[in-house]
Each structure stands twice: as C-alpha cells, then as structure tokens.
Design a protein around this motif. Structure first.
Motif, PDB file in Angstrom:
ATOM      1  N   SER A   1      40.548  36.450  32.560  1.00 10.29           N
ATOM      2  CA  SER A   1      41.911  37.001  32.409  1.00 10.29           C
ATOM      3  C   SER A   1      41.891  38.263  31.547  1.00 10.29           C
ATOM      4  O   SER A   1      42.587  39.243  31.829  1.00 10.29           O
ATOM      5  CB  SER A   1      42.853  35.965  31.799  1.00 10.29           C
ATOM      6  OG  SER A   1      42.510  35.696  30.447  1.00 10.29           O
ATOM      7  N   ALA A   2      41.059  38.250  30.492  1.00 12.11           N
ATOM      8  CA  ALA A   2      40.952  39.428  29.630  1.00 12.11           C
ATOM      9  C   ALA A   2      40.347  40.601  30.389  1.00 12.11           C
ATOM     10  O   ALA A   2      40.785  41.750  30.258  1.00 12.11           O
ATOM     11  CB  ALA A   2      40.113  39.108  28.392  1.00 12.11           C
ATOM     12  N   MET A   3      39.331  40.300  31.205  1.00 14.18           N
ATOM     13  CA  MET A   3      38.679  41.364  31.984  1.00 14.18           C
ATOM     14  C   MET A   3      39.654  42.009  32.973  1.00 14.18           C
ATOM     15  O   MET A   3      39.653  43.234  33.155  1.00 14.18           O
ATOM     16  CB  MET A   3      37.486  40.800  32.739  1.00 14.18           C
ATOM     17  CG  MET A   3      36.239  40.591  31.877  1.00 14.18           C
ATOM     18  SD  MET A   3      35.613  42.136  31.207  1.00 14.18           S
ATOM     19  CE  MET A   3      35.224  43.020  32.690  1.00 14.18           C
ATOM     20  N   ILE A   4      40.473  41.174  33.614  1.00  5.68           N
ATOM     21  CA  ILE A   4      41.468  41.726  34.545  1.00  5.68           C
ATOM     22  C   ILE A   4      42.467  42.600  33.795  1.00  5.68           C
ATOM     23  O   ILE A   4      42.820  43.696  34.239  1.00  5.68           O
ATOM     24  CB  ILE A   4      42.187  40.577  35.285  1.00  5.68           C
ATOM     25  CG1 ILE A   4      41.204  39.862  36.227  1.00  5.68           C
ATOM     26  CG2 ILE A   4      43.390  41.111  36.062  1.00  5.68           C
ATOM     27  CD1 ILE A   4      41.775  38.636  36.885  1.00  5.68           C
TER      28      ILE A   4
ATOM     29  N   CYS B   1      40.682  52.315  43.409  1.00  2.00           N
ATOM     30  CA  CYS B   1      39.886  51.902  42.253  1.00  2.00           C
ATOM     31  C   CYS B   1      40.449  50.634  41.611  1.00  2.00           C
ATOM     32  O   CYS B   1      39.688  49.758  41.178  1.00  2.00           O
ATOM     33  CB  CYS B   1      39.830  53.029  41.230  1.00  2.00           C
ATOM     34  SG  CYS B   1      38.934  54.485  41.803  1.00  2.00           S
ATOM     35  N   VAL B   2      41.772  50.532  41.522  1.00  4.10           N
ATOM     36  CA  VAL B   2      42.396  49.329  40.946  1.00  4.10           C
ATOM     37  C   VAL B   2      42.031  48.088  41.757  1.00  4.10           C
ATOM     38  O   VAL B   2      41.621  47.055  41.222  1.00  4.10           O
ATOM     39  CB  VAL B   2      43.932  49.500  40.886  1.00  4.10           C
ATOM     40  CG1 VAL B   2      44.607  48.172  40.568  1.00  4.10           C
ATOM     41  CG2 VAL B   2      44.305  50.534  39.839  1.00  4.10           C
TER      42      VAL B   2
ATOM     43  N   LEU C   1      39.763  44.748  40.726  1.00  6.85           N
ATOM     44  CA  LEU C   1      40.335  43.406  40.787  1.00  6.85           C
ATOM     45  C   LEU C   1      39.470  42.480  41.636  1.00  6.85           C
ATOM     46  O   LEU C   1      39.135  41.358  41.230  1.00  6.85           O
ATOM     47  CB  LEU C   1      41.757  43.474  41.339  1.00  6.85           C
ATOM     48  CG  LEU C   1      42.522  42.150  41.436  1.00  6.85           C
ATOM     49  CD1 LEU C   1      42.694  41.526  40.063  1.00  6.85           C
ATOM     50  CD2 LEU C   1      43.883  42.368  42.096  1.00  6.85           C
ATOM     51  N   VAL C   2      39.079  42.945  42.811  1.00  5.02           N
ATOM     52  CA  VAL C   2      38.251  42.137  43.706  1.00  5.02           C
ATOM     53  C   VAL C   2      36.880  41.857  43.057  1.00  5.02           C
ATOM     54  O   VAL C   2      36.368  40.731  43.094  1.00  5.02           O
ATOM     55  CB  VAL C   2      38.074  42.845  45.056  1.00  5.02           C
ATOM     56  CG1 VAL C   2      37.032  42.135  45.918  1.00  5.02           C
ATOM     57  CG2 VAL C   2      39.408  42.905  45.796  1.00  5.02           C
TER      58      VAL C   2
ATOM     59  N   VAL D   1      33.022  38.216  41.402  1.00  3.80           N
ATOM     60  CA  VAL D   1      31.811  37.999  40.595  1.00  3.80           C
ATOM     61  C   VAL D   1      32.085  37.015  39.479  1.00  3.80           C
ATOM     62  O   VAL D   1      31.260  36.124  39.188  1.00  3.80           O
ATOM     63  CB  VAL D   1      31.299  39.345  40.034  1.00  3.80           C
ATOM     64  CG1 VAL D   1      30.083  39.118  39.130  1.00  3.80           C
ATOM     65  CG2 VAL D   1      30.959  40.297  41.167  1.00  3.80           C
ATOM     66  N   GLY D   2      33.260  37.153  38.799  1.00  5.72           N
ATOM     67  CA  GLY D   2      33.588  36.244  37.702  1.00  5.72           C
ATOM     68  C   GLY D   2      33.701  34.808  38.165  1.00  5.72           C
ATOM     69  O   GLY D   2      33.208  33.883  37.493  1.00  5.72           O
ATOM     70  N   SER D   3      34.350  34.582  39.323  1.00 10.42           N
ATOM     71  CA  SER D   3      34.490  33.209  39.835  1.00 10.42           C
ATOM     72  C   SER D   3      33.130  32.605  40.154  1.00 10.42           C
ATOM     73  O   SER D   3      32.867  31.428  39.850  1.00 10.42           O
ATOM     74  CB  SER D   3      35.367  33.211  41.093  1.00 10.42           C
ATOM     75  OG  SER D   3      36.647  33.705  40.802  1.00 10.42           O
ATOM     76  N   LYS D   4      32.224  33.368  40.746  1.00 13.86           N
ATOM     77  CA  LYS D   4      30.887  32.862  41.053  1.00 13.86           C
ATOM     78  C   LYS D   4      30.136  32.496  39.779  1.00 13.86           C
ATOM     79  O   LYS D   4      29.433  31.486  39.714  1.00 13.86           O
ATOM     80  CB  LYS D   4      30.107  33.911  41.853  1.00 13.86           C
ATOM     81  CG  LYS D   4      30.614  34.088  43.286  1.00 13.86           C
ATOM     82  CD  LYS D   4      29.634  34.842  44.150  1.00 13.86           C
ATOM     83  CE  LYS D   4      28.393  33.994  44.395  1.00 13.86           C
ATOM     84  NZ  LYS D   4      27.482  34.614  45.377  1.00 13.86           N
TER      85      LYS D   4
END
Length: 588
Positions: free
Chosen positions: A285-288, A255-256, A260-261, A266-269
């Motif tokens: 960074s906050a989401m991670i 799950c971790v 992360l992936v 999705v965030g980078s796109k």
C-alpha cells in the motif's frame, strides 16, 4: 534570469518562506504513507490467538490513527501557508516587473521606442508580465515541491519496497525524454505566437486610433478581415502548440498505469511466494502511494514545464526591455541651468538609424538669437520636425552639434533642458482628465489665474468657458470630445505654462483658421517676449512676420532671411508664396 530576478527585491523573504513551508509539507506527506503502512499491519495483526481484540493493539491503532490525523493537519497548514506566501510573492514580483519596465520605458529616447514599437511595449507590459508572474509562482512553489516530493518519495519507496522501486528507474527517464521532445516542438510555436500578438495589437491600435478614417472610407469590412486573419494565424499556432503540449497527459497516464500494474503484480507474487516475509500488505500500500506521489509530482513538473515553456519567450521579451540602454543619458557633470533661448546648429548631421542609407539632415548650420521669432518653411518630409526635435535632445546628432544658451545639449541635464524647451508636436496629445489637469502638465503649480492667462494667449479661453463646467470639463482619452483646433490651442496653452526659454510650435495651428492663427501669434509676442519662438508652418502667412525664416529642402537649409529677403533670393520660398497668394489660401 539574473535580470528578471532582480525584480524580486522586497519579496525575497516571502519567497524563501514559501520554500520553507514547502519543505515541511513535503517531509510530512512522504512520512504519511509509512505511517499508513504501519497502521495497516497493526489492523491486520490486532486480533489475538483466541479471536478477541487485544486492548493493547487497539490503543496502538488509535494512537497511530491520531498521529496520522495530526500529520495531515500539519501538512494542510504548511500547504496553506505556502500558498499564501507564494501568491503574495508572485503578485509583488509582477508589480515590480511592471514598475521596472514602465520606468525603463520613460527613460527611452524616441529611437529606443521606435526599435520596439508601441504595440510591442504594451504587450510586454500586460500579457508578458502576466505570463512571467505565473511562471514565477509555479517556480517557487510547484517547481520546488515536485522535485522534493520525487526525491523523498523515491528514498522512502526504496526503503519500503526495495526491488519494487526499480519501476521508477524506467518511468522517470521516459517522462524526462518525452518532456524534452515536447518542449522542442512547442517552444518555437509559442515564440511565433507572441510576435504575432505584437502585430495584432498594432492592428487594433491603428484601427481604434484611425476609426474616423476607417468609417470615412467605409473600410470596416477590410479591417475586420485583416483582424480575423491575424487572429486566425494566432489560433493556428496556439492550437499546434497546445496539441504538442497535451501529449504529456497520455504519457503521464501510461507511466502511472505501468507503475500500478508493476507494483501490484510483482508485489503480490512476492507476498505469496515468501508468505509475507519479504514484503507485506502495508508495504504494498505504501509503494502504491509513493508511486502515485512520484507520478503526480512528475505531472506537476510537466505542468511547470509547459508554463515555463510558454513564459520563456515572455521573460526574454521583458528582459530585452530591461537590458536596453537608453540612447540618451545625462553626462557625468551635467549643466543645470539654461541661460537664454539662443539656438545654434553647427554642421549638424542626423539619421534615424545607423542602417539608414541617407541622412535626414545634412550639414545644418544656423544661429537663432535668444528671443527671436523664427519660422521654418518647407515641403513634407524635408526634415523640419527632425530639426526641432534635436533642440530638446529627443534625438542626438551623429555629427556636429546643437547648442542651446551657448551650451551643447549633450552637456545639459535632460530634465533641465526639456523644462526649458516647450514643444507642441504635430500630433496633439490630450490625456484623459479635466482641462485644468491637462494644462497643469505644463506647470503643476500653476494658479487658476496663470492657467486663464495662458489660455487667453492661446485663444482657448472662450471655447473653454463655453462648456458648462469650464476648466473642470472632463476630456475623454485622446481628446475625442473636443475638435482638432481646440486640442491644438489647449496644447499651446499647456506649453506656455512652462514659461520656457524656447517654444517650438510644430505645425500646431494647422487646424485653426487664419484669423485665430494671427491672434495666437500676436498674443505670443506680448505674452513671452524673451522666449525664442520657432514656428513650423505650411502657410507662409503664419511665419511672414517672423524675425527670421528658414527654408528647408531635402534635409538641408537652403535659405535664411526675412520675408522680403526670401521673396527676392529664394526660389522655393517665392514659388510657395505665389502658389498660396494666387490660388487663395484655404483655411483648414
């Protein structure tokens, strides 16, 4: 849970303080990633168009950095205080549990103790209480902190990342279902383990108590094999349970890594496609961070789940003891005085269990006048000990009645009754401590002169004074540093110090020679002439001069009379007498 939580008592304030500190710690920790995201964006934008650092932006960065440090310190302080109050509350809770269980056991009748067994009660007071303490500690700290962290982090993650928070909608149900499945397989294994712990402790207890017999029959190897088999059975169950429980670790890692992936991909796109207008680097960074907080909290919850799964059976076993109702209780308006030592059995019927197929005593009727010396003779297992155990109300009759001093024993205050009846059991129990301390169990206020007088009556004074420290000689646990006959005489002296209305000697001179036995009986007659003396014996010579002799067979009183009367009227008594006189009485 209602039963076990009553043991919190004076530690409620510390438990609530733990919750308060945890709430503040969690609020601070879930605020830190947002502040970190703002700081990241400030650093990213701190250069002006000309490439020089804007002093205003620099001050803003330093202010934000200082705020982060202060928040981190506050979180540390709250966490430290929560750990302190939690440890005190859980240790105090465990102390109260031990207190309540031990005090409850003191109120148990013999039948209550028989129901649980001694080894099981020892396990419940030790291993089970430790497991319960650990479960309580995890519950008031980790089990509160983790859900709060999940809730607060999920809200903040949704505010910061919007659609990126959808990954948690997948992760949380997967983990929840996985933990439920793990628990369904692990819990029965833990239940089996604790039942086997009882049997293992029972085996150890029997081996240690009977170590002389074990060595006498050279059965050490057999006992080792029996212990090894019991230990191996526990190992197998524990291994199976642990194999099931550790499956939560790979599930958690899956799950971790999924989170992360998902966030990075999705965030980078989104950053690239929207040129940073939909979501920026700080939010990623906050989401991670929030993702790790949520998943670490879920991991902590899984640890709590494992501990509580292990402790559930321990808590159940403890509450069984706390919920057990003693078979023997005081009446509403108890009698607080025993007038004399007369004993009356009127059609008394007794069996050790409602499920027992036969009665241990059948329609027993006999009158023993106060101050009389009474002997009880009969074969092994005919109910002699059972009969006398009804007098101090160690058990209750099922039918009929037992009276002491003309009053039904069920109407007496238990302490009053048992203070008036002194009983020297077949198994002589001497506690660790000095001889004087052991004797004062009979009377805590006994003077040295009274102790010496009682020991002389019990023929114990001479051997006590043969020790270098006399009455201050230390007795090892179980009285292993004195002989069986010496233990019996010390137990008789202890009973004499109570100055009871009724004195019961349950085969308590079997380990002394006939001469010493005769001297003890002679001294008892002069030491306490008004006390009713009931003597259970295998040797007729021990009861031959009694005022009354009771002959028992198969749970019934078959004959009552003096020695001469029974020789004429009782076939059983006459047969025993002839065997002992013709064959020659062998001293034990």
């Amino acid at each position: 849970m209602r039963t076990i939580l009553k043991c919190v008592r004076e530690y409620k304030a510390l438990s609530l303080a733990t919750l308060v500190f945890i709430v503040f710690e969690t609020l601070i920790e879930t605020r830190i990633p947002t502040m970190t995201a703002d700081l990241v964006n400030q650093v990213k934008n701190m250069e002006s168009v000309q490439g020089a650092v804007d002093p205003g932006n620099m001050r803003l960065v330093l202010t934000s950095g200082l705020s982060l440090v202060i928040m981190a310190i506050c979180s540390l302080v709250c966490g430290g205080l929560a750990a302190y109050t939690c440890s005190k509350a859980s240790a105090g809770f465990a102390k109260n549990v031990r207190h309540d269980v031990f005090y409850k056991i003191q109120d148990f009748s013999f039948s209550n103790i028989d129901k649980f067994s001694v080894s099981s009660l020892v396990t419940r007071l030790t291993t089970d209480v430790t497991n319960t303490q650990l479960a309580y500690m995890m519950t008031i700290r980790t089990a509160i902190r983790a859900p709060l962290m999940i809730a607060f982090s999920s809200v903040m993650a949704y505010r910061m990342g919007g659609s990126l928070a959808a990954s948690f909608l997948v992760i949380i149900p997967v983990l929840g279902i996985g933990l439920i499945i793990i628990g369904a397989f692990a819990l029965p294994a833990f239940r089996r383990v604790f039942r086997k712990y009882d049997r293992l402790n029972e085996s150890v207890e029997e081996n240690v108590r009977g170590i002389r017999v074990v060595k006498g029959f050279a059965r050490e190897e057999f006992e080792k094999q029996k212990f090894a088999a019991a230990s191996e059975s526990i190992r197998k169950d524990f291994t199976f349970a642990e194999r099931v429980v550790v499956l939560n670790n790979p599930l958690m890692q899956l799950c971790v890594n999924f989170n992360l992936v998902f966030v990075l991909y999705v965030g980078s796109k989104l950053i690239i496609s929207s040129n940073g207008t939909v979501i920026d680097v700080g939010q990623i960074s906050a989401m991670i961070t929030y993702g790790f907080q949520i998943l670490m909290s879920l991991m902590m919850l899984s640890m709590v789940f494992v501990i509580i799964t292990m402790s559930a059976e321990s808590i159940k076993r403890i509450t069984e003891v706390l919920s057990e109702k003693p078979d023997l209780v005081n009446p509403e308006n108890p009698v607080n005085e025993v007038k004399d030592g007369s004993v009356d059995f009127e059609n008394a019927v007794f069996k050790y269990s409602e499920l027992a197929q036969r009665n241990a005593l059948e329609n027993t009727t006999v009158h023993i006048p106060s101050g009389a010396t009474v002997g009880i003779i009969g074969g092994t297992g005919v109910g002699k000990t059972t009969l006398v155990q009804l007098i101090p109300r160690l058990y209750d009759v099922y039918e009929g009645s037992v009276k002491v001093g003309g009053v039904n024993v069920k109407d007496y205050d238990l302490v009053t009754l048992r203070d008036s009846v002194a009983m020297v059991l077949q198994k002589n129990v001497i506690f660790s401590g000095t001889i004087k301390e052991n004797l004062r169990w009979g009377n805590p206020d006994a003077s040295d002169e009274e102790i010496e007088k009682a020991c002389k009556a019990a023929q114990a004074h001479d051997f006590v004074m043969s020790f270098p420290d006399g009455y201050d000689t230390y007795i090892e646990q179980g009285g292993t540093n004195v002989s069986g006959g010496q233990r019996q005489r010390l137990c008789i002296a202890r009973a004499l110090l109570k100055k009871p209305k009724v004195l019961i000697l349950d085969d308590s001179t079997s380990a002394v020679d006939t001469r010493t036995d005769a001297l003890i009986r002679k001294e008892l007659a002069g030491y306490m002439p008004e006390t009713t003396k009931i003597i259970i014996a295998q040797r007729i010579s021990s009861v031959q001069e009694a005022d009354m002799i009771i002959v028992m067979d198969d749970g019934r009183i078959t004959d009552v009379g003096t020695h001469d009367e029974l020789l004429e009227a009782s076939e059983i008594y006459r047969e025993v007498w002839e065997q002992q006189t013709r064959g020659g009485e062998s001293d034990e």
